[in-house]
Design a protein around this motif. Structure first.
Motif, mmCIF file in Angstrom:
data_model
loop_
_atom_site.group_PDB
_atom_site.id
_atom_site.type_symbol
_atom_site.label_atom_id
_atom_site.label_comp_id
_atom_site.label_asym_id
_atom_site.label_seq_id
_atom_site.Cartn_x
_atom_site.Cartn_y
_atom_site.Cartn_z
ATOM 1 N N ILE A 165 28.804 -24.830 111.009
ATOM 2 C CA ILE A 165 27.946 -23.359 111.504
ATOM 3 C C ILE A 165 28.188 -22.497 110.220
ATOM 4 O O ILE A 165 27.231 -22.182 109.705
ATOM 5 N N ILE A 166 29.617 -21.872 110.187
ATOM 6 C CA ILE A 166 29.804 -21.104 108.847
ATOM 7 C C ILE A 166 29.107 -21.855 107.800
ATOM 8 O O ILE A 166 28.727 -20.589 106.789
ATOM 9 N N LEU A 167 29.460 -23.205 107.124
ATOM 10 C CA LEU A 167 28.219 -23.635 105.738
ATOM 11 C C LEU A 167 27.083 -23.380 106.096
ATOM 12 O O LEU A 167 26.433 -22.860 104.997
ATOM 13 N N GLY A 168 26.459 -23.624 106.897
ATOM 14 C CA GLY A 168 25.409 -23.227 107.286
ATOM 15 C C GLY A 168 24.634 -22.014 107.239
ATOM 16 O O GLY A 168 24.152 -21.136 106.199
ATOM 17 N N ILE A 169 25.784 -21.134 107.573
ATOM 18 C CA ILE A 169 25.178 -19.763 107.820
ATOM 19 C C ILE A 169 25.480 -19.036 106.070
ATOM 20 O O ILE A 169 24.353 -18.264 105.906
ATOM 21 N N ILE A 170 26.350 -19.693 105.217
ATOM 22 C CA ILE A 170 26.634 -19.190 103.636
ATOM 23 C C ILE A 170 25.611 -19.833 103.177
ATOM 24 O O ILE A 170 24.888 -19.437 102.447
ATOM 25 N N LEU A 171 25.406 -21.040 103.346
ATOM 26 C CA LEU A 171 23.695 -22.134 102.471
ATOM 27 C C LEU A 171 22.431 -20.474 103.283
ATOM 28 O O LEU A 171 22.251 -20.110 101.983
ATOM 29 N N ASN A 172 22.651 -19.663 103.678
ATOM 30 C CA ASN A 172 21.384 -19.466 104.566
ATOM 31 C C ASN A 172 21.501 -17.918 103.520
ATOM 32 O O ASN A 172 20.328 -17.301 103.547
ATOM 33 N N THR A 173 23.024 -17.178 103.564
ATOM 34 C CA THR A 173 23.099 -16.461 102.726
ATOM 35 C C THR A 173 22.559 -16.302 101.610
ATOM 36 O O THR A 173 22.463 -15.299 100.989
ATOM 37 N N ALA A 174 22.717 -17.226 101.254
ATOM 38 C CA ALA A 174 22.715 -17.370 99.637
ATOM 39 C C ALA A 174 20.990 -17.352 98.795
ATOM 40 O O ALA A 174 20.357 -16.642 98.718
ATOM 41 N N VAL A 175 20.346 -18.113 100.193
ATOM 42 C CA VAL A 175 18.912 -18.616 100.351
ATOM 43 C C VAL A 175 18.179 -16.498 100.455
ATOM 44 O O VAL A 175 17.264 -16.034 99.568
ATOM 45 N N VAL A 176 19.388 -16.113 101.726
ATOM 46 C CA VAL A 176 18.510 -14.669 101.836
ATOM 47 C C VAL A 176 18.709 -13.593 100.291
ATOM 48 O O VAL A 176 17.657 -13.009 100.497
ATOM 49 N N TYR A 177 19.445 -14.199 99.435
ATOM 50 C CA TYR A 177 20.021 -12.802 98.501
ATOM 51 C C TYR A 177 18.956 -13.493 97.540
ATOM 52 O O TYR A 177 18.621 -12.342 97.314
ATOM 53 N N LEU A 178 18.905 -14.505 97.405
ATOM 54 C CA LEU A 178 17.938 -15.231 96.441
ATOM 55 C C LEU A 178 16.508 -14.310 96.701
ATOM 56 O O LEU A 178 15.126 -13.601 95.496
ATOM 57 N N VAL A 179 15.997 -14.562 98.174
ATOM 58 C CA VAL A 179 14.890 -14.459 98.320
ATOM 59 C C VAL A 179 14.306 -12.868 97.896
ATOM 60 O O VAL A 179 13.224 -11.789 98.271
ATOM 61 N N LEU A 180 15.320 -11.803 98.183
ATOM 62 C CA LEU A 180 15.581 -10.226 98.629
ATOM 63 C C LEU A 180 15.591 -10.135 96.966
ATOM 64 O O LEU A 180 14.905 -9.284 97.034
ATOM 65 N N LYS A 181 16.015 -11.487 95.670
ATOM 66 C CA LYS A 181 16.339 -10.019 94.842
ATOM 67 C C LYS A 181 15.094 -10.585 93.912
ATOM 68 O O LYS A 181 14.407 -9.719 93.261
ATOM 69 N N SER A 182 14.528 -12.096 94.298
ATOM 70 C CA SER A 182 12.612 -12.195 93.863
ATOM 71 C C SER A 182 11.384 -12.408 94.838
ATOM 72 O O SER A 182 10.534 -13.190 94.651
ATOM 73 N N ALA A 183 11.804 -11.177 96.128
ATOM 74 C CA ALA A 183 11.158 -11.435 96.999
ATOM 75 C C ALA A 183 9.213 -11.338 96.596
ATOM 76 O O ALA A 183 7.851 -11.790 96.829
ATOM 77 N N THR A 184 9.399 -9.628 95.908
ATOM 78 C CA THR A 184 7.437 -9.526 94.831
ATOM 79 C C THR A 184 7.385 -10.999 94.423
ATOM 80 O O THR A 184 5.917 -11.420 94.196
ATOM 81 N N TRP A 185 7.863 -11.403 93.694
ATOM 82 C CA TRP A 185 7.480 -12.734 92.427
ATOM 83 C C TRP A 185 6.871 -13.750 93.143
ATOM 84 O O TRP A 185 6.063 -14.350 93.674
ATOM 85 N N ILE A 186 8.433 -14.020 94.662
ATOM 86 C CA ILE A 186 7.736 -15.380 95.305
ATOM 87 C C ILE A 186 6.266 -14.799 96.383
ATOM 88 O O ILE A 186 5.156 -15.772 96.189
#
Length: 198
Positions: free
Chosen positions: A135-156
């Protein structure tokens, strides 16, 4: 701890949390907040959200025991919350009431947009099914995706378009609905079994 490492559990945990967090579906909200406040602290918001989820994974069960609720009962309650979130995603309706954002810092990005009540409930519900490390690894993977989306939300948003985002949201809504039913049936069976033995 790594003896319990399972790719299947990591993948399932990641998919469940990804669907509940619904960061892709939240892109229009993130873009709106960015336009309104000028800047989103992506790193800070992501770290706080991840820490909240991991902390609740460990502390949540102790809190439940303190108030006299077992994990299976909480998981069933979590299944209902996930079910409602899935219905919102599939039908395009709003059942939960969301407060108006006042800033683009930890509130409302980290909480409640990412690590909201649904996410925290789901994190603890997964504990009834999977081992902590997965579950922790699942959380870490999701936080990585969240960070990328937050950084490039307008572009996406510009690249994918509103229609594509809605299709993705509905697909994950159906996945989430199936997971909610599985979570309910598995934990209900466990509760029933414990009751019969009791």
């Amino acid at each position: 701890m790594f003896d319990y490492f399972s790719w299947k559990e990591i993948l399932t945990s990641t998919m469940v949390l990804f669907a509940v967090i619904d960061i892709v579906g939240s892109i229009p909200i993130i873009v709106s907040l960015k336009k309104k406040f000028g800047h989103i602290e992506s790193g800070k918001a992501t770290l706080v959200a991840g820490a909240l989820m991991i902390a609740f994974l460990f502390v949540g069960e102790s809190i439940l025991k303190f108030i006299g609720i077992d994990v299976n009962s909480f998981a069933i309650a979590g299944a209902f919350v996930i079910f409602i979130i899935a219905l919102e995603m599939i039908l395009g309706i709003q059942i939960q009431r969301h407060g108006e954002a006042t800033s683009a810092s930890i509130v409302p990005i980290a909480f409640p947009l990412i690590a909201g009540a649904g996410t925290l409930t789901t994190t603890l519900s997964l504990k009834a099914e999977f081992h902590d490390i997965n579950i922790i690894l699942g959380i870490i993977l999701n936080t990585a995706v969240v960070y990328l989306v937050l950084k490039s939300a307008t572009w996406i948003e510009k690249r994918m378009g509103d229609g594509t985002l809605k299709v993705i949201e509905k697909v994950f809504g159906i996945v989430l609905l199936a997971i909610a039913i599985k979570l309910f049936t598995a934990n209900f069976a466990q509760l029933f079994q414990n009751y019969v033995h009791f």
